[in-house]
Design a protein around this motif. Structure first.
Motif, PDB file in Angstrom:
ATOM      1  N   ASP A  26       0.811  -1.220   0.000  1.00  0.00           N
ATOM      2  CA  ASP A  26       0.000   0.000   0.000  1.00  0.00           C
ATOM      3  C   ASP A  26       0.843   1.268   0.000  1.00  0.00           C
ATOM      4  OD1 ASP A  26      -2.305  -1.519   0.022  1.00  0.00           O
ATOM      5  OD2 ASP A  26      -2.557  -1.406   2.208  1.00  0.00           O
ATOM      6  N   GLU A  27       2.053   1.165   0.527  1.00  0.00           N
ATOM      7  CA  GLU A  27       2.896   2.371   0.635  1.00  0.00           C
ATOM      8  C   GLU A  27       3.596   2.734  -0.665  1.00  0.00           C
ATOM      9  OE1 GLU A  27       2.605   0.632   4.782  1.00  0.00           O
ATOM     10  OE2 GLU A  27       2.897  -0.152   2.760  1.00  0.00           O
ATOM     11  N   TYR A  28       3.542   1.871  -1.664  1.00  0.00           N
ATOM     12  CA  TYR A  28       4.293   2.081  -2.892  1.00  0.00           C
ATOM     13  C   TYR A  28       3.381   2.368  -4.086  1.00  0.00           C
ATOM     14  CZ  TYR A  28       8.472   0.012  -0.677  1.00  0.00           C
ATOM     15  OH  TYR A  28       9.539  -0.253   0.132  1.00  0.00           O
ATOM     16  N   ASP A  29       3.778   3.345  -4.876  1.00  0.00           N
ATOM     17  CA  ASP A  29       3.242   3.555  -6.216  1.00  0.00           C
ATOM     18  C   ASP A  29       4.391   3.389  -7.202  1.00  0.00           C
ATOM     19  OD1 ASP A  29       0.743   4.078  -5.229  1.00  0.00           O
ATOM     20  OD2 ASP A  29       0.842   6.248  -5.514  1.00  0.00           O
ATOM     21  N   PHE A  30       4.062   2.943  -8.395  1.00  0.00           N
ATOM     22  CA  PHE A  30       5.070   2.717  -9.434  1.00  0.00           C
ATOM     23  C   PHE A  30       4.737   3.573 -10.656  1.00  0.00           C
ATOM     24  CE2 PHE A  30       4.756  -1.046  -6.821  1.00  0.00           C
ATOM     25  CZ  PHE A  30       6.085  -1.350  -6.535  1.00  0.00           C
ATOM     26  N   TYR A  31       5.714   4.359 -11.074  1.00  0.00           N
ATOM     27  CA  TYR A  31       5.573   5.212 -12.254  1.00  0.00           C
ATOM     28  C   TYR A  31       6.591   4.745 -13.291  1.00  0.00           C
ATOM     29  CZ  TYR A  31       2.727   8.409  -9.470  1.00  0.00           C
ATOM     30  OH  TYR A  31       1.735   8.969  -8.696  1.00  0.00           O
ATOM     31  N   ILE A  32       6.112   4.428 -14.479  1.00  0.00           N
ATOM     32  CA  ILE A  32       6.970   3.847 -15.510  1.00  0.00           C
ATOM     33  C   ILE A  32       7.116   4.818 -16.674  1.00  0.00           C
ATOM     34  CG2 ILE A  32       7.329   1.881 -17.043  1.00  0.00           C
ATOM     35  CD1 ILE A  32       5.332   0.322 -15.229  1.00  0.00           C
ATOM     36  N   HIS A  33       8.357   5.202 -16.964  1.00  0.00           N
ATOM     37  CA  HIS A  33       8.651   5.992 -18.163  1.00  0.00           C
ATOM     38  C   HIS A  33       9.246   5.052 -19.205  1.00  0.00           C
ATOM     39  CE1 HIS A  33      10.994   8.360 -21.017  1.00  0.00           C
ATOM     40  NE2 HIS A  33      10.204   9.376 -20.735  1.00  0.00           N
ATOM     41  N   VAL A  34       8.503   4.867 -20.301  1.00  0.00           N
ATOM     42  CA  VAL A  34       8.980   4.028 -21.393  1.00  0.00           C
ATOM     43  C   VAL A  34       9.566   4.941 -22.463  1.00  0.00           C
ATOM     44  CG1 VAL A  34       8.355   2.328 -23.149  1.00  0.00           C
ATOM     45  CG2 VAL A  34       7.219   2.286 -20.913  1.00  0.00           C
ATOM     46  N   ASP A  35      10.811   4.692 -22.807  1.00  0.00           N
ATOM     47  CA  ASP A  35      11.516   5.474 -23.832  1.00  0.00           C
ATOM     48  C   ASP A  35      10.615   5.671 -25.061  1.00  0.00           C
ATOM     49  OD1 ASP A  35      13.324   6.385 -25.841  1.00  0.00           O
ATOM     50  OD2 ASP A  35      14.981   5.433 -24.775  1.00  0.00           O
ATOM     51  N   LYS A  36      10.543   6.903 -25.536  1.00  0.00           N
ATOM     52  CA  LYS A  36       9.622   7.231 -26.630  1.00  0.00           C
ATOM     53  C   LYS A  36       9.952   6.499 -27.922  1.00  0.00           C
ATOM     54  CE  LYS A  36       7.282  11.233 -28.653  1.00  0.00           C
ATOM     55  NZ  LYS A  36       7.225  12.719 -28.682  1.00  0.00           N
ATOM     56  N   LYS A  37      11.201   6.118 -28.114  1.00  0.00           N
ATOM     57  CA  LYS A  37      11.562   5.412 -29.348  1.00  0.00           C
ATOM     58  C   LYS A  37      11.195   3.928 -29.308  1.00  0.00           C
ATOM     59  CE  LYS A  37      16.484   5.381 -28.113  1.00  0.00           C
ATOM     60  NZ  LYS A  37      16.291   6.505 -27.228  1.00  0.00           N
ATOM     61  N   VAL A  38      10.674   3.481 -28.159  1.00  0.00           N
ATOM     62  CA  VAL A  38      10.284   2.085 -27.979  1.00  0.00           C
ATOM     63  C   VAL A  38       8.758   1.984 -28.041  1.00  0.00           C
ATOM     64  CG1 VAL A  38      10.287   0.164 -26.336  1.00  0.00           C
ATOM     65  CG2 VAL A  38      12.313   1.590 -26.575  1.00  0.00           C
ATOM     66  N   ASN A  39       8.246   0.936 -28.658  1.00  0.00           N
ATOM     67  CA  ASN A  39       6.810   0.680 -28.714  1.00  0.00           C
ATOM     68  C   ASN A  39       6.279   0.421 -27.298  1.00  0.00           C
ATOM     69  OD1 ASN A  39       4.201  -0.075 -29.308  1.00  0.00           O
ATOM     70  ND2 ASN A  39       4.752  -2.019 -30.272  1.00  0.00           N
ATOM     71  N   ILE A  40       5.337   1.223 -26.872  1.00  0.00           N
ATOM     72  CA  ILE A  40       4.831   1.103 -25.498  1.00  0.00           C
ATOM     73  C   ILE A  40       3.815  -0.028 -25.334  1.00  0.00           C
ATOM     74  CG2 ILE A  40       2.865   2.693 -25.720  1.00  0.00           C
ATOM     75  CD1 ILE A  40       3.689   3.829 -22.940  1.00  0.00           C
ATOM     76  N   GLU A  41       3.281  -0.534 -26.424  1.00  0.00           N
ATOM     77  CA  GLU A  41       2.210  -1.527 -26.351  1.00  0.00           C
ATOM     78  C   GLU A  41       2.567  -2.742 -25.484  1.00  0.00           C
ATOM     79  OE1 GLU A  41      -0.928  -1.408 -27.430  1.00  0.00           O
ATOM     80  OE2 GLU A  41      -0.602   0.648 -28.106  1.00  0.00           O
ATOM     81  N   PRO A  42       3.770  -3.323 -25.612  1.00  0.00           N
ATOM     82  CA  PRO A  42       4.081  -4.504 -24.784  1.00  0.00           C
ATOM     83  C   PRO A  42       4.112  -4.220 -23.281  1.00  0.00           C
ATOM     84  CG  PRO A  42       5.584  -4.358 -26.656  1.00  0.00           C
ATOM     85  CD  PRO A  42       4.852  -3.061 -26.589  1.00  0.00           C
ATOM     86  N   TYR A  43       4.164  -2.937 -22.895  1.00  0.00           N
ATOM     87  CA  TYR A  43       4.237  -2.570 -21.484  1.00  0.00           C
ATOM     88  C   TYR A  43       2.871  -2.295 -20.867  1.00  0.00           C
ATOM     89  CZ  TYR A  43       9.230  -1.742 -22.344  1.00  0.00           C
ATOM     90  OH  TYR A  43      10.553  -1.884 -22.673  1.00  0.00           O
ATOM     91  N   LEU A  44       1.867  -2.030 -21.695  1.00  0.00           N
ATOM     92  CA  LEU A  44       0.611  -1.496 -21.186  1.00  0.00           C
ATOM     93  C   LEU A  44      -0.121  -2.434 -20.235  1.00  0.00           C
ATOM     94  CD1 LEU A  44      -0.775   0.368 -24.341  1.00  0.00           C
ATOM     95  CD2 LEU A  44       0.390   1.324 -22.341  1.00  0.00           C
ATOM     96  N   TYR A  45       0.132  -3.741 -20.341  1.00  0.00           N
ATOM     97  CA  TYR A  45      -0.540  -4.671 -19.437  1.00  0.00           C
ATOM     98  C   TYR A  45      -0.152  -4.433 -17.976  1.00  0.00           C
ATOM     99  CZ  TYR A  45       3.629  -7.528 -18.526  1.00  0.00           C
ATOM    100  OH  TYR A  45       4.871  -7.963 -18.110  1.00  0.00           O
ATOM    101  N   LEU A  46       0.975  -3.738 -17.747  1.00  0.00           N
ATOM    102  CA  LEU A  46       1.427  -3.484 -16.379  1.00  0.00           C
ATOM    103  C   LEU A  46       0.460  -2.598 -15.608  1.00  0.00           C
ATOM    104  CD1 LEU A  46       5.233  -2.925 -17.097  1.00  0.00           C
ATOM    105  CD2 LEU A  46       4.195  -4.938 -16.033  1.00  0.00           C
ATOM    106  N   GLU A  47      -0.399  -1.872 -16.311  1.00  0.00           N
ATOM    107  CA  GLU A  47      -1.379  -1.021 -15.636  1.00  0.00           C
ATOM    108  C   GLU A  47      -2.396  -1.826 -14.842  1.00  0.00           C
ATOM    109  OE1 GLU A  47      -2.169   3.217 -17.637  1.00  0.00           O
ATOM    110  OE2 GLU A  47      -2.709   1.548 -18.961  1.00  0.00           O
ATOM    111  N   GLN A  48      -2.476  -3.121 -15.098  1.00  0.00           N
ATOM    112  CA  GLN A  48      -3.423  -3.957 -14.357  1.00  0.00           C
ATOM    113  C   GLN A  48      -3.012  -4.124 -12.907  1.00  0.00           C
ATOM    114  OE1 GLN A  48      -3.151  -8.390 -15.073  1.00  0.00           O
ATOM    115  NE2 GLN A  48      -1.608  -7.752 -16.575  1.00  0.00           N
ATOM    116  N   PHE A  49      -1.730  -3.868 -12.606  1.00  0.00           N
ATOM    117  CA  PHE A  49      -1.261  -4.023 -11.237  1.00  0.00           C
ATOM    118  C   PHE A  49      -1.631  -2.794 -10.418  1.00  0.00           C
ATOM    119  CE2 PHE A  49       1.608  -6.715 -13.735  1.00  0.00           C
ATOM    120  CZ  PHE A  49       1.388  -7.922 -13.087  1.00  0.00           C
ATOM    121  N   PRO A  50      -1.974  -2.983  -9.151  1.00  0.00           N
ATOM    122  CA  PRO A  50      -2.362  -1.836  -8.309  1.00  0.00           C
ATOM    123  C   PRO A  50      -1.252  -0.788  -8.231  1.00  0.00           C
ATOM    124  CG  PRO A  50      -2.865  -3.922  -7.222  1.00  0.00           C
ATOM    125  CD  PRO A  50      -2.035  -4.262  -8.431  1.00  0.00           C
ATOM    126  N   ASN A  51      -1.682   0.465  -8.158  1.00  0.00           N
ATOM    127  CA  ASN A  51      -0.758   1.581  -7.913  1.00  0.00           C
ATOM    128  C   ASN A  51       0.333   1.689  -8.970  1.00  0.00           C
ATOM    129  OD1 ASN A  51      -2.225   1.752  -5.466  1.00  0.00           O
ATOM    130  ND2 ASN A  51      -0.754   0.418  -4.441  1.00  0.00           N
TER     131      ASN A  51
END
Length: 281
Positions: A26-51
């Motif tokens: 509960d004490e942690y939030d995660f913010y992910i910066h994906v390099d703009k030159k990389v396709n972000i689609e393979p990362y988007l499933y990570l939003e399913q995880f809390p915070n």
């Protein structure tokens, strides 16, 4: 207590997933910066995880270039604008992993409110080799034909670069654990002063000395601890650290550090299993 883990990545989303899963609380939030030159689609499933959130204003990160700072500053802005009042921003890469138990890491943050953690050397007095970053102009952040020739000419005919305000230079590692107040202070100091903006924009590896230099020449100096609690093995030589694996396990768990880098899931997945079994069982 609330911590924002800022993960800057262009590599394996599965590796980032492992760390988020293991550190989830509960004490942690995660913010992910994906390099703009990389396709972000393979990362988007990570939003399913809390915070777990994505930095919206992505940047084309260039190794040793000023754009790395732009990406970092953009991320700090978005974290600062979030609804939570964070105690720390913990800056990580997508090739980092924890080497202390989740409970140990959380207790570390709880016991160190009011402190700021960076790793740095005094360029002038203890690491004069680093002064080339201060004195020489670099076009590493730019893409155009003949840039290296132009760079050589600039350094032949121009006076040496100097830090504005006679700031004393400090630097080493780009990774840190800072209060949002301090992180935002650095971002605004650089962006709002044309002299600093120009200086860092034409510097090589500015990400490795901007935070320590600005903060060590500020009112926050007394709050700084010269340790970012990262285990990094430079024994391989060159400008990149060794990729850690199962043979490094004993060194990792016996280190005082909280996190280590760098790891590569496709090269050695066993080290992740060993660390998880040891630290989360």
């Amino acid at each position: 207590m609330k911590i924002a883990h800022l993960i800057m990545t262009y590599t394996s989303p599965r590796q980032t997933e492992r760390m988020i899963r293991a550190l989830q609380c509960d004490e942690y939030d995660f913010y992910i910066h994906v390099d703009k030159k990389v396709n972000i689609e393979p990362y988007l499933y990570l939003e399913q995880f809390p915070n777990t959130f994505f930095i919206k204003k992505r940047e084309d990160v260039r190794w040793a270039g000023y754009n790395t700072l732009v990406a970092t500053f953009n991320s700090i802005d978005e974290i600062h604008a979030a609804e939570w009042d964070y105690d720390f921003i913990n800056f990580l890469s997508g090739q980092d992993y924890f080497i202390k138990s989740p409970a140990h890491i959380l207790n570390f943050f709880k016991n160190n409110r009011g402190r700021e953690f960076l790793s740095f050397k005094d360029y002038k007095n203890t690491w004069p080799e680093g002064m080339i970053r201060i004195k020489k102009y670099s076009l590493v952040n730019f893409k155009f034909k003949g840039k290296y020739l132009i760079e050589r000419i600039m350094n032949l005919v121009s006076p040496e670069k100097k830090l504005p305000n006679n700031y004393h230079p400090y630097g080493d590692s780009m990774f840190w654990m800072l209060s949002p107040e301090c992180a935002l202070y650095v971002a605004n100091k650089v962006r709002n002063d044309k002299r600093f903006l120009k200086f860092f924009k034409y510097s090589w590896g500015a990400d490795e000395f901007v935070f320590s230099t600005i903060l060590m020449n500020s009112k926050y100096k007394e709050r700084i601890v010269n340790n970012n609690y990262r285990y990094i093995d430079w024994s391989a030589g060159g400008s990149h650290p060794k990729v850690l694996g199962k043979n490094d396990f004993d060194k990792l768990i016996n280190s005082e550090s909280l996190f280590a880098r760098k790891f590569h899931l496709s090269k050695d997945s066993e080290i992740f299993d060993l660390l998880d079994q040891h630290l989360t069982s």
